[in-house]
Design an enzyme around this catalytic site. Structure first.
Site, mmCIF file in Angstrom:
data_model
loop_
_atom_site.group_PDB
_atom_site.id
_atom_site.type_symbol
_atom_site.label_atom_id
_atom_site.label_comp_id
_atom_site.label_asym_id
_atom_site.label_seq_id
_atom_site.Cartn_x
_atom_site.Cartn_y
_atom_site.Cartn_z
ATOM 1 N N LYS A 71 -10.243 6.800 -10.019
ATOM 2 C CA LYS A 71 -9.317 7.037 -8.917
ATOM 3 C C LYS A 71 -8.814 5.706 -8.390
ATOM 4 O O LYS A 71 -9.588 4.757 -8.243
ATOM 5 C CB LYS A 71 -10.076 7.773 -7.798
ATOM 6 C CG LYS A 71 -9.327 7.929 -6.509
ATOM 7 C CD LYS A 71 -9.091 9.384 -6.176
ATOM 8 C CE LYS A 71 -8.041 9.617 -5.133
ATOM 9 N NZ LYS A 71 -6.684 9.235 -5.562
ATOM 10 N N LYS A 95 -15.617 0.417 -4.171
ATOM 11 C CA LYS A 95 -15.275 1.226 -2.992
ATOM 12 C C LYS A 95 -15.772 2.661 -3.133
ATOM 13 O O LYS A 95 -16.415 3.196 -2.244
ATOM 14 C CB LYS A 95 -13.750 1.290 -2.859
ATOM 15 C CG LYS A 95 -13.204 0.523 -1.704
ATOM 16 C CD LYS A 95 -11.722 0.849 -1.540
ATOM 17 C CE LYS A 95 -11.054 -0.297 -0.833
ATOM 18 N NZ LYS A 95 -9.677 -0.033 -0.481
ATOM 19 N N LYS A 107 -6.819 1.975 -11.336
ATOM 20 C CA LYS A 107 -5.674 1.328 -10.687
ATOM 21 C C LYS A 107 -4.534 1.276 -11.680
ATOM 22 O O LYS A 107 -4.760 1.262 -12.903
ATOM 23 C CB LYS A 107 -6.029 -0.103 -10.269
ATOM 24 C CG LYS A 107 -5.170 -0.631 -9.138
ATOM 25 C CD LYS A 107 -5.624 -0.058 -7.808
ATOM 26 C CE LYS A 107 -4.790 -0.527 -6.655
ATOM 27 N NZ LYS A 107 -5.394 -0.137 -5.376
ATOM 28 N N THR A 191 -6.982 5.104 7.185
ATOM 29 C CA THR A 191 -7.492 3.746 6.958
ATOM 30 C C THR A 191 -7.861 3.086 8.290
ATOM 31 O O THR A 191 -8.959 2.535 8.437
ATOM 32 C CB THR A 191 -6.467 2.916 6.173
ATOM 33 O OG1 THR A 191 -6.151 3.635 4.979
ATOM 34 C CG2 THR A 191 -7.030 1.563 5.800
ATOM 35 N N ASN A 222 0.530 0.420 9.751
ATOM 36 C CA ASN A 222 -0.219 1.660 9.569
ATOM 37 C C ASN A 222 -1.689 1.485 9.923
ATOM 38 O O ASN A 222 -2.275 2.303 10.632
ATOM 39 C CB ASN A 222 -0.037 2.105 8.113
ATOM 40 C CG ASN A 222 -0.725 3.418 7.829
ATOM 41 O OD1 ASN A 222 -0.905 4.224 8.737
ATOM 42 N ND2 ASN A 222 -1.129 3.619 6.599
ATOM 43 N N SER A 350 -8.265 10.504 0.679
ATOM 44 C CA SER A 350 -7.654 10.893 -0.602
ATOM 45 C C SER A 350 -8.605 11.828 -1.353
ATOM 46 O O SER A 350 -8.168 12.808 -1.959
ATOM 47 C CB SER A 350 -7.423 9.660 -1.476
ATOM 48 O OG SER A 350 -6.129 9.154 -1.288
HETATM 49 P P1 NAD Z 1 2.153 -2.191 7.151
HETATM 50 O O1 NAD Z 1 3.262 -2.734 6.344
HETATM 51 O O2 NAD Z 1 2.270 -0.829 7.771
HETATM 52 O O3 NAD Z 1 1.826 -3.194 8.364
HETATM 53 C C1 NAD Z 1 1.609 -4.561 8.212
HETATM 54 C C2 NAD Z 1 1.665 -5.186 9.604
HETATM 55 O O4 NAD Z 1 1.347 -6.573 9.500
HETATM 56 C C3 NAD Z 1 3.031 -5.099 10.271
HETATM 57 O O5 NAD Z 1 2.848 -4.820 11.646
HETATM 58 C C4 NAD Z 1 3.597 -6.511 10.084
HETATM 59 O O6 NAD Z 1 4.545 -6.840 11.082
HETATM 60 C C5 NAD Z 1 2.324 -7.304 10.220
HETATM 61 N N1 NAD Z 1 2.422 -8.668 9.721
HETATM 62 C C6 NAD Z 1 3.077 -9.142 8.626
HETATM 63 N N2 NAD Z 1 2.957 -10.459 8.542
HETATM 64 C C7 NAD Z 1 2.213 -10.852 9.596
HETATM 65 C C8 NAD Z 1 1.745 -12.105 10.062
HETATM 66 N N3 NAD Z 1 2.037 -13.229 9.430
HETATM 67 N N4 NAD Z 1 0.982 -12.108 11.171
HETATM 68 C C9 NAD Z 1 0.690 -10.983 11.839
HETATM 69 N N5 NAD Z 1 1.100 -9.762 11.447
HETATM 70 C C10 NAD Z 1 1.859 -9.715 10.350
HETATM 71 O O7 NAD Z 1 0.850 -2.296 6.235
HETATM 72 P P2 NAD Z 1 -0.508 -1.499 6.373
HETATM 73 O O8 NAD Z 1 -0.402 -0.244 5.593
HETATM 74 O O9 NAD Z 1 -0.916 -1.456 7.813
HETATM 75 O O10 NAD Z 1 -1.479 -2.480 5.570
HETATM 76 C C11 NAD Z 1 -2.019 -3.655 6.148
HETATM 77 C C12 NAD Z 1 -3.085 -4.196 5.223
HETATM 78 O O11 NAD Z 1 -4.066 -3.194 4.970
HETATM 79 C C13 NAD Z 1 -2.615 -4.650 3.835
HETATM 80 O O12 NAD Z 1 -3.416 -5.726 3.427
HETATM 81 C C14 NAD Z 1 -2.912 -3.443 2.969
HETATM 82 O O13 NAD Z 1 -3.079 -3.810 1.615
HETATM 83 C C15 NAD Z 1 -4.217 -3.005 3.579
HETATM 84 N N6 NAD Z 1 -4.537 -1.605 3.265
HETATM 85 C C16 NAD Z 1 -3.781 -0.585 3.751
HETATM 86 C C17 NAD Z 1 -4.135 0.728 3.461
HETATM 87 C C18 NAD Z 1 -3.362 1.879 4.013
HETATM 88 O O14 NAD Z 1 -3.816 3.007 3.851
HETATM 89 N N7 NAD Z 1 -2.238 1.662 4.676
HETATM 90 C C19 NAD Z 1 -5.245 0.994 2.640
HETATM 91 C C20 NAD Z 1 -5.991 -0.075 2.142
HETATM 92 C C21 NAD Z 1 -5.622 -1.374 2.477
#
Ligand code: NAD
Length: 417
Positions: A71, A95, A107, A191, A222, A350
């Site tokens: 997965k 994980k 992946k 998350t 998010n 998921s």
């Molecule tokens: P997103 O795009 O919804 O949000 C990212 C946020 O970070 C935004 O608010 C953006 O403005 C901010 N940002 C960007 N550059 C920045 C900086 N230099 N300083 C401060 N803030 C900054 O992304 P997300 O889904 O919230 O994901 C964030 C992280 O979590 C990523 O590393 C992603 O890989 C990881 N992640 C997300 C999920 C998920 O389910 N969404 C799952 C696993 C891992």
């Protein structure tokens, strides 16, 4: 010897090697885990809107299926390459095993730039990629999900294409789908919510009352915005948040309700009047109980780790702490909830989505959240126990829990001699 810090695949191998050694397991365990069991590279032909044909390269890696079908997400990005996909599938094995999900790690991805493609081209790319790997995926074989630059709409096209090929609706093929075709309630917030559940459990183990804690959050997307809102809801004081346009600070706590409203209308945090501006760098170094890096990789480095004053760093982003910084934080007694657990709420829900698809019985959001908490708390406890037993960081402890479980499965299945 190659510099393993530069290559994600070598880095993943090194982490597995270390876990196998610490656990004192036989060499065969490492030999089976050091590479994916199956790895596919496929050509993805796409008719562009101008009628020309462009052939993209796609991958799918199935690292280890001792605990169940593989997965993991699918990313559409120009940097996608074979080693990155292999490494990410290895991290998914960790994980899934850590969270006790009945899955191995997978992946995939396609090397492409979605900004250069129209929506119709992205749909054709999604369908062609699924055609290319259709023989090797399935609800009991390998279950993809969204990742960088892929989303519920793309999952919908993919499940539709697979269902057409099979001649039957197969919603359990893929997760992260829109609600109307078998997505799960609570998936979008999973998350950020899981991150708070895991961190709160660690706080409990450290004797910190989470409901009275002071929190800073880097990133307000998010993951970060949901985490900040839930912390606020639990009684914690969120003193700082930030996005790509900068940060906000209020020592008395930021009113999250007002901030969410502001973000909805302005699509940025900049200009919010209920707090003072703060730089992203200063935010990381605030004297808080909990710091959530939930934006980007490599935010806590050898340069600023010694200035981190949080008692707990809860990693929402992938790889926000460099290995050098990890060692410095460990020496300083700062506990890090590693990304493999911190952001595992997504894959956990998921899994719930897949269970609901397979049983055709759909759960309420509160049921999803209740179960998510159980899984996050259980994983944190197992990891904390390993941390205490071997005196290693929680990140290394996560690998120890996972490798022990996968090795156990391989042993009873007769894969080891
Ligand atoms: P997103 O795009 O919804 O949000 C990212 C946020 O970070 C935004 O608010 C953006 O403005 C901010 N940002 C960007 N550059 C920045 C900086 N230099 N300083 C401060 N803030 C900054 O992304 P997300 O889904 O919230 O994901 C964030 C992280 O979590 C990523 O590393 C992603 O890989 C990881 N992640 C997300 C999920 C998920 O389910 N969404 C799952 C696993 C891992």
């Amino acid at each position: 010897m190659a510099d393993s810090s530069l290559n994600p695949y070598l880095r993943a191998q090194q982490s597995f090697r270390e876990a196998v050694d610490i656990l004192g397991l036989e060499a065969a365990v490492f030999d089976l885990l050091k590479q994916p069991m199956r790895f596919f590279e496929v050509a993805v032909p796409v008719v562009r809107d101008d009628g020309s044909l462009e052939v993209f390269t796609g991958y799918r890696s199935q690292h280890n299926d001792a605990l169940g079908p593989t997965k993991g997400g699918l990313r559409f990005h120009p940097n996608v390459d074979a080693d990155e996909v292999r490494a990410l599938s290895m991290w998914m094995t960790v994980k899934c095993a850590l969270l006790r999900l009945p899955y191995g790690g997978g992946k995939g991805g396609v090397r492409c730039d979605v900004d250069q493609l129209s929506e119709a081209e992205i749909e054709r790319l999604s369908r062609e990629y699924i055609r290319a790997i259709s023989l090797v995926i399935g609800p009991d074989k390998d279950i993809p999900a969204p990742d960088v630059s892929t989303n519920p709409q793309i999952m919908a096209w993919m499940v539709d294409e697979y269902s057409r090929i099979r001649g039957e609706n197969t919603f359990g093929l893929i997760t992260g789908k829109p609600l109307v075709i078998g997505g799960s309630r609570g998936r979008v917030e999973a998350t950020g919510r899981g991150l708070v559940f895991a961190t709160r459990q660690l706080a409990l183990a450290l004797g910190i009352d989470f409901s009275k804690s002071v929190v800073a959050v880097q990133g307000f997307g998010n993951v970060g915005s949901v985490a900040a809102e839930i912390c606020h809801h639990l009684g914690a004081t969120v003193v700082a948040v930030s996005d790509k346009d900068g940060g906000l600070y209020n020592s008395g706590g930021i009113d999250m309700g007002q901030l969410m409203e502001y973000k909805k209308t302005h699509r940025t945090l900049a200009g919010f009047s209920g707090a003072e501006p703060i730089s992203n760098q200063d935010l990381l170094e605030l004297p808080v109980d909990v710091l959530f890096p939930a934006a980007l990789e490599n935010q806590i480095t050898a340069d600023n780790a010694k200035n981190i004053r949080a008692r707990i760093v809860g990693e929402g982003a992938n790889g926000p702490t460099t290995p050098e910084a990890d060692a410095i934080l460990f020496e300083q007694g700062v506990m890090v909830v590693p990304d493999v657990l911190g952001n595992a709420g997504g894959v956990t829900v998921s899994y719930f989505e897949w269970v609901q698809n397979q049983t055709r019985l759909y759960w309420s959001e509160s049921e999803v959240n209740r179960r998510l908490e159980e899984y996050m708390v259980d994983a944190m406890s197992a990891m904390h126990e390993m941390h205490e037993r071997f005196g290693v960081t929680l990140r290394k402890a996560a690998y120890l829990v996972a490798v022990e479980r996968v090795a156990q499965a391989m042993r009873v299945r007769g894969w080891l001699r």
